[in-house]
Design an enzyme around this catalytic site. Structure first.
Site, PDB file in Angstrom:
ATOM      1  CG  PHE A  41      25.803  51.939  38.247  1.00 52.15           C
ATOM      2  CD1 PHE A  41      26.035  51.355  39.482  1.00 52.15           C
ATOM      3  CD2 PHE A  41      26.885  52.251  37.445  1.00 52.15           C
ATOM      4  CE1 PHE A  41      27.317  51.115  39.932  1.00 52.15           C
ATOM      5  CE2 PHE A  41      28.178  52.009  37.877  1.00 52.15           C
ATOM      6  CZ  PHE A  41      28.398  51.439  39.126  1.00 52.15           C
TER       7      PHE A  41
ATOM      8  CG  ASP B  51      21.005  55.843  41.458  1.00 50.41           C
ATOM      9  OD1 ASP B  51      21.494  54.702  41.546  1.00 50.41           O
ATOM     10  OD2 ASP B  51      21.667  56.877  41.652  1.00 50.41           O
TER      11      ASP B  51
ATOM     12  CE1 TYR C 215      30.454  56.349  46.275  1.00 49.70           C
ATOM     13  CE2 TYR C 215      30.931  57.077  44.041  1.00 49.70           C
ATOM     14  CZ  TYR C 215      30.363  56.151  44.909  1.00 49.70           C
ATOM     15  OH  TYR C 215      29.719  55.042  44.423  1.00 49.70           O
ATOM     16  CE  LYS C 216      28.576  58.346  40.803  1.00 53.88           C
ATOM     17  NZ  LYS C 216      29.773  57.592  40.438  1.00 53.88           N
TER      18      LYS C 216
ATOM     19  NE  ARG D 185      31.664  57.676  33.219  1.00 51.09           N
ATOM     20  CZ  ARG D 185      31.164  57.113  34.310  1.00 51.09           C
ATOM     21  NH1 ARG D 185      29.875  56.832  34.383  1.00 51.09           N
ATOM     22  NH2 ARG D 185      31.947  56.806  35.336  1.00 51.09           N
TER      23      ARG D 185
HETATM   24  C1  LIG Z   1      23.683  55.303  39.077  1.00 54.54           C
HETATM   25  C2  LIG Z   1      24.616  54.767  40.131  1.00 54.54           C
HETATM   26  N1  LIG Z   1      24.118  54.132  41.224  1.00 54.54           N
HETATM   27  C3  LIG Z   1      24.947  53.632  42.187  1.00 54.54           C
HETATM   28  C4  LIG Z   1      26.312  53.771  42.068  1.00 54.54           C
HETATM   29  C5  LIG Z   1      27.275  53.231  43.080  1.00 54.54           C
HETATM   30  O1  LIG Z   1      26.765  52.591  44.161  1.00 54.54           O
HETATM   31  P1  LIG Z   1      27.738  52.340  45.411  1.00 54.54           P
HETATM   32  O2  LIG Z   1      28.109  53.687  45.938  1.00 54.54           O
HETATM   33  O3  LIG Z   1      26.934  51.529  46.344  1.00 54.54           O
HETATM   34  O4  LIG Z   1      28.948  51.608  44.864  1.00 54.54           O
HETATM   35  C6  LIG Z   1      26.861  54.422  40.948  1.00 54.54           C
HETATM   36  C7  LIG Z   1      28.321  54.626  40.779  1.00 54.54           C
HETATM   37  O5  LIG Z   1      29.052  54.890  41.668  1.00 54.54           O
HETATM   38  C8  LIG Z   1      26.000  54.920  39.968  1.00 54.54           C
HETATM   39  O6  LIG Z   1      26.500  55.531  38.866  1.00 54.54           O
HETATM   40  N1  LIG Z   2      31.579  54.408  42.030  1.00 59.66           N
HETATM   41  C1  LIG Z   2      32.824  53.964  41.703  1.00 59.66           C
HETATM   42  C2  LIG Z   2      33.647  53.433  42.709  1.00 59.66           C
HETATM   43  O1  LIG Z   2      33.152  53.360  43.965  1.00 59.66           O
HETATM   44  C3  LIG Z   2      34.922  52.991  42.385  1.00 59.66           C
HETATM   45  C4  LIG Z   2      35.383  53.122  41.087  1.00 59.66           C
HETATM   46  C5  LIG Z   2      34.604  53.661  40.091  1.00 59.66           C
HETATM   47  C6  LIG Z   2      33.319  54.068  40.406  1.00 59.66           C
HETATM   48  C7  LIG Z   2      32.486  54.567  39.304  1.00 59.66           C
HETATM   49  O2  LIG Z   2      32.877  55.404  38.534  1.00 59.66           O
HETATM   50  C8  LIG Z   2      31.161  53.986  39.124  1.00 59.66           C
HETATM   51  C9  LIG Z   2      30.256  55.064  38.697  1.00 59.66           C
HETATM   52  N2  LIG Z   2      28.985  55.062  39.387  1.00 59.66           N
HETATM   53  C10 LIG Z   2      29.972  54.996  37.200  1.00 59.66           C
HETATM   54  O3  LIG Z   2      29.131  55.765  36.761  1.00 59.66           O
HETATM   55  O4  LIG Z   2      30.576  54.244  36.468  1.00 59.66           O
END
Ligand SMILES: Cc1ncc(COP(=O)(O)O)c(C=O)c1O
Ligand SMILES: Nc1c(O)cccc1C(=O)C[C@H](N)C(=O)O
Length: 423
Positions: A141, A218, A243-244, A392
């Site tokens: 990512f 991660d 949040y997922k 996706r």
């Molecule tokens: C593998 C991975 N790492 C990190 C993040 C996001 O990081 P953050 O919560 O700091 O935006 C995502 C997407 O949300 C992800 O898919």
């Molecule tokens: N993590 C996200 C966010 O904070 C806002 C909008 C979208 C996303 C995402 O879907 C990113 C996510 N980690 C991804 O796999 O693409």
């Protein structure tokens, strides 16, 4: 008639067969009743994006309201002593026990995934001054790659890049080819954000340790949907968003995991007052808290943590083995539908075909998907799009029905044909 085991003998014209099969799968699904624990607005006809943002539970919606009135509103600053101060570690231990295969005292909640990545990577490098290489992969990512690029720039580290297979992701051989006595750290995603490929966490972790390197995983796309065993696998460091598949809500703080054996020796770079040995002593010099709390920096985002408790209750009720089983059934059903409904229209897979080698999402590609997505969202079918041409389908095990998956894939096919006809 017993439910069909596959659609290979079914033409698209027989949509009733699909509908009947989806209904049978929902009837037979032991976790189906838990779907009613989520807010399910009628206009969202098929939600396929829980791997970006999970749905809220009904209990979370109520809890956020009562928190504002009964805790924040009524207890005010007293809330810190009464419950909020312990929240980051109490929730950390709950996430650890229910989803990470980790003993208490190794997991904290706070900051974004990005910030925790930075803190743990820096701490790992500081502990190994004689090693100057980091192994990472070009398919990870962007925030993982960007954080590592910044640290490498600022601290003179050499990045050793893996160029992974776009579908089958990073393999053990890819990592072993780059491991050496100068390797300080390996940073990889457990489930790849685009393809959904599930990495060999035990094997890669063991290989890194054979070369004296640390590993940071991660877990953003695996926590809450894939069974994880951090302690058993000897993982050193891990991070994951909530949040997922932990349904904690947009911007909810991430968790960090630091194995007990490393906690005393690691110094995290953002040494704030809330990670100090006695924060309210407000002493003249920083002394780190003796345990996992030292990895907390500033005031934890309490409001952002409130929603996750009710999802952890549902995970506790279902159990990760059943959740993983449902996840594999959902992605397996989705691929059956893609085979019959989408492949004939020129759609291609970007995810492993074997459910055992992927997380809880699949990605399919077509040059028209960039135009298809907005139409889908307008019709209440909500996957997401990842460049260059990927749609996706994120299938959250507890909040997704088989009927919802069928509706989603059927609608994708119809809109794809509409977009093509409109040319
Ligand atoms: C593998 C991975 N790492 C990190 C993040 C996001 O990081 P953050 O919560 O700091 O935006 C995502 C997407 O949300 C992800 O898919
Ligand atoms: N993590 C996200 C966010 O904070 C806002 C909008 C979208 C996303 C995402 O879907 C990113 C996510 N980690 C991804 O796999 O693409």
């Amino acid at each position: 008639m017993p439910p069909r085991t596959s659609f290979s003998d079914t033409s698209f014209s027989d949509t009733s067969a699909f509908t009947e099969r989806a209904a049978d799968l929902d009837t037979q699904d032991p976790l189906a009743p838990l779907r009613e624990e989520f807010l399910l607005p009628a206009e969202v006809r098929s939600y396929l994006d829980g791997n970006s943002l999970g749905r809220p539970t009904r209990a979370a919606a109520e809890r956020l309201g009562s928190f504002a009135v009964d805790e924040w509103g009524a207890r005010l600053i007293r809330g810190w002593d009464e419950s909020w101060f312990e929240l980051p570690l109490r929730l950390g231990d709950r996430i650890a026990a229910l989803t990470l295969g980790a003993a208490p005292g190794q997991t904290f909640v706070g900051d974004s995934t990005t910030v925790i990545l930075y803190k743990l990577i820096r701490a790992a490098l500081t502990a190994q001054p004689d090693r100057d290489e980091i192994i990472l992969d070009a398919g990870n990512f962007p925030t993982d790659r960007y954080v590592l690029e910044g640290i490498a720039r600022d601290h003179g580290m050499t990045l050793r890049w893996i160029q992974p297979d776009p579908v089958d992701g990073v393999g053990l051989d890819d990592v072993e080819a780059l491991l050496g006595e100068r390797t300080a750290l390996v940073v990889l995603s457990h489930v790849e954000y685009r393809s959904g490929h599930l990495a060999d966490l035990p094997g890669i972790t063991a290989a890194a340790h054979r070369h004296g390197a640390l590993v940071l995983w991660d877990l953003c796309h695996s926590v809450g949907s894939v069974e994880i065993a951090l302690d058993t696998c000897g993982v050193d460091l891990a991070v994951g968003c909530t949040y997922k598949y932990l349904n904690a809500g947009p911007g909810a703080p991430a968790f960090g995991y630091v194995a007990h054996r490393h906690q005393e020796s690691l110094q995290q770079p953002v040494q704030g007052w809330m990670g100090a040995a006695d924060p309210f002593a407000m002493g003249p010099a920083y002394q780190p808290h003796p345990g996992i709390r030292r990895f907390i920096s500033g005031t934890p985002p309490v409001t952002g943590m409130i929603a996750m408790e009710s999802m952890l209750d549902l995970i506790e009720k279902a159990g990760m083995p059943a959740i993983r089983q449902k996840s594999e059934a959902l992605t397996g059903f989705a691929t059956e539908l893609v085979d019959v409904l989408l492949l004939p229209e020129g759609v291609r897979y970007s995810s492993p075909r074997d459910p055992a080698h992927r997380g809880s999402h699949i990605t399919v590609d077509h040059e028209d998907f960039g135009s298809v997505l907005p139409q889908l969202w307008k019709q209440g079918v909500i996957p997401d799009f990842r460049p260059p041409h990927g749609l996706r389908l994120g299938l959250s095990p507890l909040s997704t029905s088989f009927t919802e998956v069928l509706l989603g894939v059927e609608t994708i096919r119809r809109v794809l044909l509409d977009v093509r006809d409109a040319r």
